[in-house]
Design an enzyme around this catalytic site. Structure first.
Site, PDB file in Angstrom:
ATOM      1  N   ARG A 214       2.904  12.730  -2.366  1.00 43.06           N
ATOM      2  CA  ARG A 214       3.045  14.020  -1.679  1.00 43.06           C
ATOM      3  C   ARG A 214       3.479  15.102  -2.655  1.00 43.06           C
ATOM      4  O   ARG A 214       3.354  16.288  -2.368  1.00 43.06           O
ATOM      5  CB  ARG A 214       4.104  13.947  -0.560  1.00 43.06           C
ATOM      6  CG  ARG A 214       3.904  12.956   0.579  1.00 43.06           C
ATOM      7  CD  ARG A 214       2.540  13.038   1.193  1.00 43.06           C
ATOM      8  NE  ARG A 214       1.636  12.080   0.570  1.00 43.06           N
ATOM      9  CZ  ARG A 214       0.306  12.136   0.619  1.00 43.06           C
ATOM     10  NH1 ARG A 214      -0.278  13.135   1.225  1.00 43.06           N
ATOM     11  NH2 ARG A 214      -0.433  11.209   0.038  1.00 43.06           N
TER      12      ARG A 214
ATOM     13  N   ASP B 119     -13.578   9.095   9.335  1.00 47.82           N
ATOM     14  CA  ASP B 119     -12.474   9.606   8.514  1.00 47.82           C
ATOM     15  C   ASP B 119     -11.251   8.698   8.677  1.00 47.82           C
ATOM     16  O   ASP B 119     -11.053   8.095   9.730  1.00 47.82           O
ATOM     17  CB  ASP B 119     -12.136  11.031   8.962  1.00 47.82           C
ATOM     18  CG  ASP B 119     -11.133  11.710   8.049  1.00 47.82           C
ATOM     19  OD1 ASP B 119     -10.992  11.281   6.889  1.00 47.82           O
ATOM     20  OD2 ASP B 119     -10.489  12.684   8.488  1.00 47.82           O
ATOM     21  N   GLU B 120     -10.429   8.602   7.626  1.00 51.03           N
ATOM     22  CA  GLU B 120      -9.171   7.821   7.657  1.00 51.03           C
ATOM     23  C   GLU B 120      -9.433   6.394   8.136  1.00 51.03           C
ATOM     24  O   GLU B 120      -8.705   5.853   8.986  1.00 51.03           O
ATOM     25  CB  GLU B 120      -8.129   8.505   8.554  1.00 51.03           C
ATOM     26  CG  GLU B 120      -7.774   9.922   8.141  1.00 51.03           C
ATOM     27  CD  GLU B 120      -6.890   9.988   6.898  1.00 51.03           C
ATOM     28  OE1 GLU B 120      -6.695   8.940   6.259  1.00 51.03           O
ATOM     29  OE2 GLU B 120      -6.426  11.090   6.579  1.00 51.03           O
TER      30      GLU B 120
ATOM     31  N   LYS C 183     -11.107  14.339   0.057  1.00 48.45           N
ATOM     32  CA  LYS C 183     -11.762  13.523   1.088  1.00 48.45           C
ATOM     33  C   LYS C 183     -12.470  14.392   2.116  1.00 48.45           C
ATOM     34  O   LYS C 183     -13.642  14.136   2.465  1.00 48.45           O
ATOM     35  CB  LYS C 183     -10.710  12.640   1.762  1.00 48.45           C
ATOM     36  CG  LYS C 183     -11.165  11.988   3.051  1.00 48.45           C
ATOM     37  CD  LYS C 183     -10.052  11.163   3.655  1.00 48.45           C
ATOM     38  CE  LYS C 183      -8.882  12.005   4.093  1.00 48.45           C
ATOM     39  NZ  LYS C 183      -9.191  12.866   5.263  1.00 48.45           N
TER      40      LYS C 183
ATOM     41  N   GLN D 264      -3.184   3.785   1.369  1.00 48.16           N
ATOM     42  CA  GLN D 264      -2.433   4.632   2.294  1.00 48.16           C
ATOM     43  C   GLN D 264      -2.474   4.082   3.723  1.00 48.16           C
ATOM     44  O   GLN D 264      -2.290   4.833   4.686  1.00 48.16           O
ATOM     45  CB  GLN D 264      -2.973   6.066   2.257  1.00 48.16           C
ATOM     46  CG  GLN D 264      -2.814   6.728   0.902  1.00 48.16           C
ATOM     47  CD  GLN D 264      -3.185   8.193   0.921  1.00 48.16           C
ATOM     48  OE1 GLN D 264      -2.480   9.021   1.508  1.00 48.16           O
ATOM     49  NE2 GLN D 264      -4.289   8.537   0.268  1.00 48.16           N
TER      50      GLN D 264
END
Length: 658
Positions: free
Chosen positions: A607, A241-242, A50, A272
């Site tokens: 993760r 972003d995010e 990303k 997420q």
């Protein structure tokens, strides 16, 4: 007012470096980076590059004629923004100083420093940090006439969170109280009054808190007029972003800037989105195509982090969520071992297994710092902390505190300590300082009376704390003759439970911790023995654990899943996968909450790079005896072909595992 951009020949010095995008990026990343201007939603799966995509997009825009000052890069941390801009600067020989990059609050502050006079402030306003804001709220409580003796009324720290949530949700305090602080609804009118006083006092002192930086700058961008059009015209390319973590205030801020030209590139992963408790709404990313008609959608599904078996499990798990952008993470790494689902007898055996497996891996050459233990709630790792302490396995906790070092756990312990030893000065001071109006001097005077022979119920206590002290003395009196578990329960269900609700914004999580402490106390018959064990485990500080604080020592990472987002480890243990614990019982009230819990599980498993262990204890200790725990629905949903199932035959070690 709007400006149309036509991409020109690359704006680079003659003979200067040229980025070969097709060689630097995979096909998915290249599609996003080189897309023509217009709205774009990039669904960036875990480990899919990303940051690289955003970085190269900025570089591509600049190389193709877009002036840096007409690009805005919005991130959730200044560190992320700095890293991205440094990478772009490394790629391009251009001056990027006029590009606006940073957090939402940073950008809001830049706008307000230019136009604060239009929202009733001077341009040299001061910014309140959290402590400053709480002090101003506390002053507002006095002005509002709040009874300082009312221990049930929320403290300034909690009010600050209520006001912040209302600002970020763009709703009323009453709505926040009903949704998240139901035990304070009786005070809605008083809380609303304090909120009004807080706003007035901020304006009178020319001060803004962090939320004001965004709410007031958004007001400027939403009001029709020349100023709004100027900013819309200037920032022709907005990169976010995010995006899945945006709350209502942040989402509206982006829309206010981008509604003129719709050239917004939103990068994120709906799978997420795990921060609804602090205002983030997954609906913002899910509804992006509706709010930006014609938006191009690019999926980054090539994962560079994990082995295929881990990604197969992650893909299968998240597929059970009905509301999402379907995606299928694909590995570039070679195959490895299947994730293991490990069924254990109880929490103690879970801790034994995790510790033993880690020691074996470490003997085989695995670095402890490349191992993480992830959990839904902090108390889920209590027994693992105990086992690691016994075995001298160094570990770090993201929160920085071990279970028995947490304030609320030590507060409950102080009640028990004073009940068995009225001359425990440390415990006395700790309890006295919990009371309103009791500071160090008052507590010292009270203690001198105890030393002089006065009973706890006969002390001279400052008026503000007198009622609370008598309630505490009454609670202490009820502890006599009870076993440790019953004593913990009495304290928590007494006045201390009200104290937690009024003092802490995460009261529910802290109450869960104390219920776990109550369960742990069932293994002790004597209060003195229980307190001794707590003290030993809470104060253990080996050379290794001391060194690890500065990162100089190899240590296992213990973390909640929320705090581990964005990180990666060679080996991950996801523990306490029991129904009602993960997913948590509170999350099963609505379909939306259950879906977020499944996204949290997805974040946890992605993760892991090489090995993944999912553990489920069958029994949980409790006051009424052992209680059966059913496996988490997230385990039951998995296809058996995706995992190796390990079952315990005994508790003597790994040799009993198959």
């Amino acid at each position: 007012m709007s400006v149309e951009y036509v991409l020109t020949e690359p704006n680079r010095p003659e003979g200067g470096p040229t980025i070969e995008y097709a060689k630097e990026l995979n096909a998915e990343q290249l599609e996003a980076v080189t897309a023509p201007p217009g709205p774009m939603l990039v669904i960036a799966g875990a480990g899919s590059g990303k940051t690289r995509t955003l970085t190269y997009r900025v570089a591509w825009l600049v190389e193709n004629g877009v002036p840096p000052e007409q690009i805005m890069l919005l991130t959730f941390t200044n560190k992320a923004s700095k890293q991205m801009l440094e990478r772009v600067a490394f790629l391009l020989p251009h001056d990027l100083s006029r590009l606006w990059g940073g957090t939402f609050h940073h950008i809001g502050n830049r706008i307000l420093r230019r136009h604060a006079d239009q929202v009733g402030y001077t341009r040299d306003y001061v910014i309140l940090d959290r402590e400053d804001a709480e002090d101003l709220i506390a002053a507002g409580m006095v002005e509002a006439g709040v009874d300082p003796k009312n221990k049930a009324f929320p403290k300034a720290q909690v009010l600050a969170d209520i006001f912040s949530l209302a600002a970020n949700h763009r709703t009323t305090c009453g709505s926040i109280l009903k949704g998240q602080f139901g035990y304070f609804t009786e005070f809605e009118e008083a809380i609303g009054k304090i909120g009004e006083i807080y706003l007035r006092r901020k304006r009178e002192s020319m001060a803004m808190d962090y939320d004001d930086l965004l709410t007031l700058s958004l007001r400027l961008l939403e009001e029709p007029g020349e100023l709004r059009e100027r900013y819309r015209a200037r920032f022709q390319h907005i990169l976010v972003d995010e995006y899945q973590d945006t709350n209502r205030l942040q989402s509206d801020f982006i829309d206010a800037l981008g509604s003129g030209h719709h050239q917004v590139m939103a990068v994120g992963d709906d799978a997420q989105s795990i921060y609804s408790w602090r205002g983030a709404k997954v609906e913002h990313i899910l509804s992006f195509p509706e709010r930006y008609p014609g938006a191009k959608m690019v999926r980054l599904e090539t994962n560079y982090r994990s082995i295929p078996q881990i990604l197969d499990l992650a893909n299968h798990s998240i597929s059970h969520n009905p509301k999402q952008f379907p995606k299928n993470l694909k590995a570039v790494r070679d195959a490895g071992v299947k994730p293991a689902v490990v069924t254990l007898e109880d929490g103690g055996q879970q801790a034994t297994f995790v510790a033993q497996r880690i020691l074996e891996m470490h003997e085989e050459g695995t670095s402890l710092s490349d191992i993480a233990i992830l959990y839904r709630a902090h108390f889920h790792a209590m027994e693992i902390q105990l086992e690691f302490t016994r075995r001298n396995i160094p570990y770090t906790i993201t929160s920085g505190l071990r279970f028995f070092e947490q304030a609320h756990v030590k507060d409950v312990a102080a009640h028990l300590r004073l009940s068995v030893n009225a001359k425990d000065e440390v415990a006395f001071y700790r309890l006295a300082r919990l009371l309103p109006g009791v500071g160090p001097k008052s507590a010292t005077k009270m203690w001198h009376e105890v030393v002089g022979g006065r009973g706890l119920g006969q002390l001279k206590v400052p008026e503000k704390g007198a009622k609370g002290w008598m309630q505490m003395v009454n609670t202490l009196g009820q502890l006599a003759g009870k076993d440790p578990s019953e004593q913990v329960k009495i304290v928590v269900e007494g006045s201390y439970g009200d104290y937690i609700k009024s003092r802490y914004t995460n009261a529910a999580n802290r109450m869960d911790d104390l219920r776990q402490l109550e369960d742990y106390a069932t293994t002790f018959k004597e209060t003195a023995e229980f307190l001794a064990q707590m003290a030993l485990l809470g104060n253990t500080d080996t050379e290794l654990s001391a060194k690890k604080q500065d990162g100089s020592e190899d240590a296992v990472h213990l973390s909640t899943i929320h705090q581990a987002k964005g990180l990666e480890y060679g080996t991950v243990f996801v523990v306490m996968l029991c129904e009602g614990m993960f997913p948590s019982s509170r999350s099963l009230e609505t379909q939306e909450a259950e879906e977020e819990e499944r996204r949290l599980f997805y974040v946890a498993v992605t993760r892991a790079k090489d090995e993944l262990y999912l553990t489920h204890p069958r029994l949980r200790m409790g006051k009424g005896g052992d209680a059966w725990q059913t496996p988490s629905r997230f385990l039951n949903e998995l296809s058996k072909e995706l995992v190796n199932v390990w079952k315990v035959k005994g508790s003597s070690g790994l040799g009993d595992w198959t």
